[in-house]
Design a protein around this motif. Structure first.
Motif, mmCIF file in Angstrom:
data_model
loop_
_atom_site.group_PDB
_atom_site.id
_atom_site.type_symbol
_atom_site.label_atom_id
_atom_site.label_comp_id
_atom_site.label_asym_id
_atom_site.label_seq_id
_atom_site.Cartn_x
_atom_site.Cartn_y
_atom_site.Cartn_z
ATOM 1 N N VAL A 175 0.794 -1.102 0.062
ATOM 2 C CA VAL A 175 0.095 0.123 0.162
ATOM 3 C C VAL A 175 0.896 1.388 -0.147
ATOM 4 O O VAL A 175 0.866 2.052 -0.841
ATOM 5 C CB VAL A 175 -1.015 0.017 1.076
ATOM 6 C CG1 VAL A 175 -1.678 1.180 1.435
ATOM 7 C CG2 VAL A 175 -2.066 -1.217 1.048
ATOM 8 N N ALA A 176 1.548 1.375 1.030
ATOM 9 C CA ALA A 176 2.613 2.696 1.080
ATOM 10 C C ALA A 176 3.241 2.669 -0.249
ATOM 11 O O ALA A 176 3.739 3.704 -0.685
ATOM 12 C CB ALA A 176 3.201 2.532 2.444
ATOM 13 N N TYR A 177 3.961 1.715 -0.717
ATOM 14 C CA TYR A 177 4.921 1.576 -1.859
ATOM 15 C C TYR A 177 4.141 2.167 -3.199
ATOM 16 O O TYR A 177 4.554 2.979 -3.687
ATOM 17 C CB TYR A 177 5.377 0.287 -2.249
ATOM 18 C CG TYR A 177 6.419 -0.064 -3.179
ATOM 19 C CD1 TYR A 177 7.658 0.070 -2.767
ATOM 20 C CD2 TYR A 177 5.949 -0.122 -4.438
ATOM 21 C CE1 TYR A 177 8.534 0.183 -3.850
ATOM 22 C CE2 TYR A 177 6.871 -0.117 -5.640
ATOM 23 C CZ TYR A 177 8.209 0.056 -5.100
ATOM 24 O OH TYR A 177 9.217 -0.107 -6.127
ATOM 25 N N ASP A 178 2.768 1.807 -3.347
ATOM 26 C CA ASP A 178 2.062 2.253 -4.444
ATOM 27 C C ASP A 178 1.752 3.728 -4.320
ATOM 28 O O ASP A 178 1.835 4.470 -5.350
ATOM 29 C CB ASP A 178 0.487 1.448 -4.454
ATOM 30 C CG ASP A 178 0.736 0.105 -5.052
ATOM 31 O OD1 ASP A 178 1.697 -0.378 -5.831
ATOM 32 O OD2 ASP A 178 -0.175 -0.724 -4.839
ATOM 33 N N VAL A 179 1.428 4.327 -3.178
ATOM 34 C CA VAL A 179 1.144 5.635 -2.933
ATOM 35 C C VAL A 179 2.539 6.256 -3.075
ATOM 36 O O VAL A 179 2.543 7.588 -3.955
ATOM 37 C CB VAL A 179 0.491 6.077 -1.849
ATOM 38 C CG1 VAL A 179 0.394 7.459 -1.340
ATOM 39 C CG2 VAL A 179 -0.585 5.363 -1.376
ATOM 40 N N MET A 180 3.586 5.873 -2.827
ATOM 41 C CA MET A 180 5.024 6.455 -2.897
ATOM 42 C C MET A 180 5.398 6.535 -4.327
ATOM 43 O O MET A 180 5.806 7.550 -5.056
ATOM 44 C CB MET A 180 5.873 5.683 -2.123
ATOM 45 C CG MET A 180 7.541 6.144 -2.310
ATOM 46 S SD MET A 180 8.671 5.042 -1.604
ATOM 47 C CE MET A 180 8.423 3.781 -2.598
ATOM 48 N N VAL A 181 5.132 5.527 -5.155
ATOM 49 C CA VAL A 181 5.730 5.513 -6.434
ATOM 50 C C VAL A 181 4.677 6.169 -7.287
ATOM 51 O O VAL A 181 4.997 7.079 -8.472
ATOM 52 C CB VAL A 181 5.848 4.101 -7.057
ATOM 53 C CG1 VAL A 181 6.080 3.841 -8.631
ATOM 54 C CG2 VAL A 181 7.011 3.389 -6.369
ATOM 55 N N ASP A 182 3.297 5.941 -7.177
ATOM 56 C CA ASP A 182 2.494 6.438 -8.295
ATOM 57 C C ASP A 182 1.794 7.699 -7.993
ATOM 58 O O ASP A 182 1.319 8.521 -9.005
ATOM 59 C CB ASP A 182 1.140 5.467 -8.397
ATOM 60 C CG ASP A 182 1.347 3.964 -8.806
ATOM 61 O OD1 ASP A 182 2.308 4.055 -9.688
ATOM 62 O OD2 ASP A 182 0.612 3.131 -8.663
ATOM 63 N N TYR A 183 1.941 8.283 -6.498
ATOM 64 C CA TYR A 183 1.102 9.660 -6.414
ATOM 65 C C TYR A 183 2.173 10.494 -5.826
ATOM 66 O O TYR A 183 2.290 11.556 -5.951
ATOM 67 C CB TYR A 183 0.006 9.340 -5.412
ATOM 68 C CG TYR A 183 -1.041 8.567 -6.247
ATOM 69 C CD1 TYR A 183 -1.927 9.441 -7.032
ATOM 70 C CD2 TYR A 183 -1.053 7.118 -5.985
ATOM 71 C CE1 TYR A 183 -2.791 8.646 -7.353
ATOM 72 C CE2 TYR A 183 -2.121 6.326 -6.783
ATOM 73 C CZ TYR A 183 -3.145 7.239 -7.542
ATOM 74 O OH TYR A 183 -4.030 6.549 -8.185
ATOM 75 N N ALA A 184 2.984 10.058 -5.054
ATOM 76 C CA ALA A 184 4.289 10.876 -4.411
ATOM 77 C C ALA A 184 5.537 10.988 -5.375
ATOM 78 O O ALA A 184 6.196 12.005 -5.430
ATOM 79 C CB ALA A 184 4.922 10.464 -3.270
ATOM 80 N N LYS A 185 5.248 10.147 -6.494
ATOM 81 C CA LYS A 185 6.460 10.215 -7.787
ATOM 82 C C LYS A 185 7.780 10.138 -7.200
ATOM 83 O O LYS A 185 8.704 10.932 -7.676
ATOM 84 C CB LYS A 185 6.152 11.417 -8.340
ATOM 85 C CG LYS A 185 4.896 11.552 -9.158
ATOM 86 C CD LYS A 185 4.268 10.517 -9.946
ATOM 87 C CE LYS A 185 3.147 10.543 -10.628
ATOM 88 N NZ LYS A 185 2.627 9.587 -11.459
ATOM 89 N N VAL A 186 8.069 9.138 -6.001
ATOM 90 C CA VAL A 186 9.301 9.077 -5.602
ATOM 91 C C VAL A 186 10.173 8.134 -6.713
ATOM 92 O O VAL A 186 9.628 7.028 -7.054
ATOM 93 C CB VAL A 186 9.393 8.318 -4.198
ATOM 94 C CG1 VAL A 186 10.662 8.004 -3.777
ATOM 95 C CG2 VAL A 186 8.694 9.292 -3.156
ATOM 96 N N GLY A 187 11.471 8.679 -7.304
ATOM 97 C CA GLY A 187 12.031 7.871 -7.928
ATOM 98 C C GLY A 187 13.158 6.908 -7.159
ATOM 99 O O GLY A 187 13.128 6.631 -6.347
ATOM 100 N N TYR A 188 13.771 6.153 -8.131
ATOM 101 C CA TYR A 188 14.717 5.241 -7.597
ATOM 102 C C TYR A 188 15.590 5.557 -6.693
ATOM 103 O O TYR A 188 15.721 4.964 -5.663
ATOM 104 C CB TYR A 188 15.260 4.259 -8.763
ATOM 105 C CG TYR A 188 16.293 3.372 -8.439
ATOM 106 C CD1 TYR A 188 15.643 2.025 -8.095
ATOM 107 C CD2 TYR A 188 17.590 3.573 -8.344
ATOM 108 C CE1 TYR A 188 16.710 1.188 -7.917
ATOM 109 C CE2 TYR A 188 18.407 2.656 -7.937
ATOM 110 C CZ TYR A 188 17.842 1.219 -7.690
ATOM 111 O OH TYR A 188 18.802 0.358 -7.315
#
Length: 294
Positions: free
Chosen positions: A175-188
């Protein structure tokens, strides 16, 4: 959003659970071993402020989310985390009966997470820390269930608390990972940097709390040094508590990684089947262990 692997298990909040924490649980409930018992006691103290930090960090980006499935997952994630806080606070109250100054430790960690981290770092960074810490807590299921019985000598009631917690981490680890990548746009780069930060601070806090408790128990400085040396060997030795987790831990460094790259979790189905009999987490833990030993 991105085409991620799909979760194998639904997020199921389990509420009003009774673990029966009482005076039947000895101070050193893990086979009479002070280090092992206080190691897991330290984890229990960490969880309430940690869970609040997780929920807050995810909530920072909720207004950006339109996907109804993810919104429901966040709601169920929050409900599970709230129950983890409730149960660990119940166990922490048990630690208070031993004279441990749990409130001091809770205050110290809350100040670190909320007064320092959330004032010093961006919301994207704190969500990265949350996702990394969720990765660590999900590793606990591998530690306890992957063809080993590392909690064999633990008291059944405390063992059941950690089994239940680990099972639910398996359910919501993406859950937190999806929010981080898809909405917070945190890169690698930021994702990996926050994992490295977590890899440093998480064990440091555990050992700070662990040794605070050992000192409270009356162990001298030299006795604590010896206990820590023996305990670290138990953690890191080949086949020890941490060693078999390395392969799972390092998956996070893979470009394009997603928590649901690992969908199968030994012990999950056995625990769920046992829990569904009477909704008794202690019974579920013991039946799961029996089934997996066959």
């Amino acid at each position: 959003m991105a085409n991620h692997p799909q979760a194998l298990h639904p997020i199921i909040p389990r509420e009003k659970l009774d673990f029966g924490f009482d005076s039947s649980i000895p101070k050193y409930w893990f086979g009479g071993d002070a280090f092992k018992s206080r190691f897991f006691d330290a984890l229990s103290v960490i969880f309430p402020p940690g869970e609040k930090f997780f929920m807050t960090s995810v909530r920072d980006f909720r207004d950006r989310i339109s996907d109804p499935k993810l919104l429901q997952d966040i709601k169920d994630f929050n409900r599970q985390e709230a129950q983890h806080t409730l149960v660990h606070n119940q166990f922490n109250d048990h630690l208070k009966t031993q004279g441990v100054d749990v409130d001091y430790l809770l205050k110290w960690l809350s100040q670190l997470l909320f007064d320092k981290y959330r004032s010093r770092y961006s919301r994207e960074y704190t969500l990265g820390l949350t996702s990394a810490l969720e990765h660590f807590t999900a590793l606990g299921a591998h530690a306890m269930f992957d063809k080993r019985d590392v909690l064999k000598e633990a008291h059944p009631k405390v063992r059941a608390m950690y089994a239940w917690h680990a099972i639910e981490e398996v359910e919501h680890k993406g859950v937190a990972y999806d929010v981080m990548v898809d909405y917070a746009k945190v890169g690698y780069a930021l994702r990996i940097w926050t994992l490295l930060h977590t890899t440093l601070i998480f064990p440091l806090v555990i050992f700070k709390f662990l040794n605070f408790m050992l000192k409270h128990d009356g162990f001298s400085w030299w006795q604590r040094v010896k206990l820590n040396a023996k305990g670290i060997w138990w953690l890191l030795k080949p086949g020890g508590f941490v060693g078999p987790l390395y392969s799972h831990y390092f998956l996070y460094y893979k470009p394009g990684y997603h928590p649901w790259d690992e969908t199968e979790q030994p012990g999950y189905d056995e625990w769920l089947q046992a829990f569904n009999l009477h909704r008794d987490p202690v019974e579920a833990s013991e039946l799961m262990r029996t089934t997996m030993a066959l």
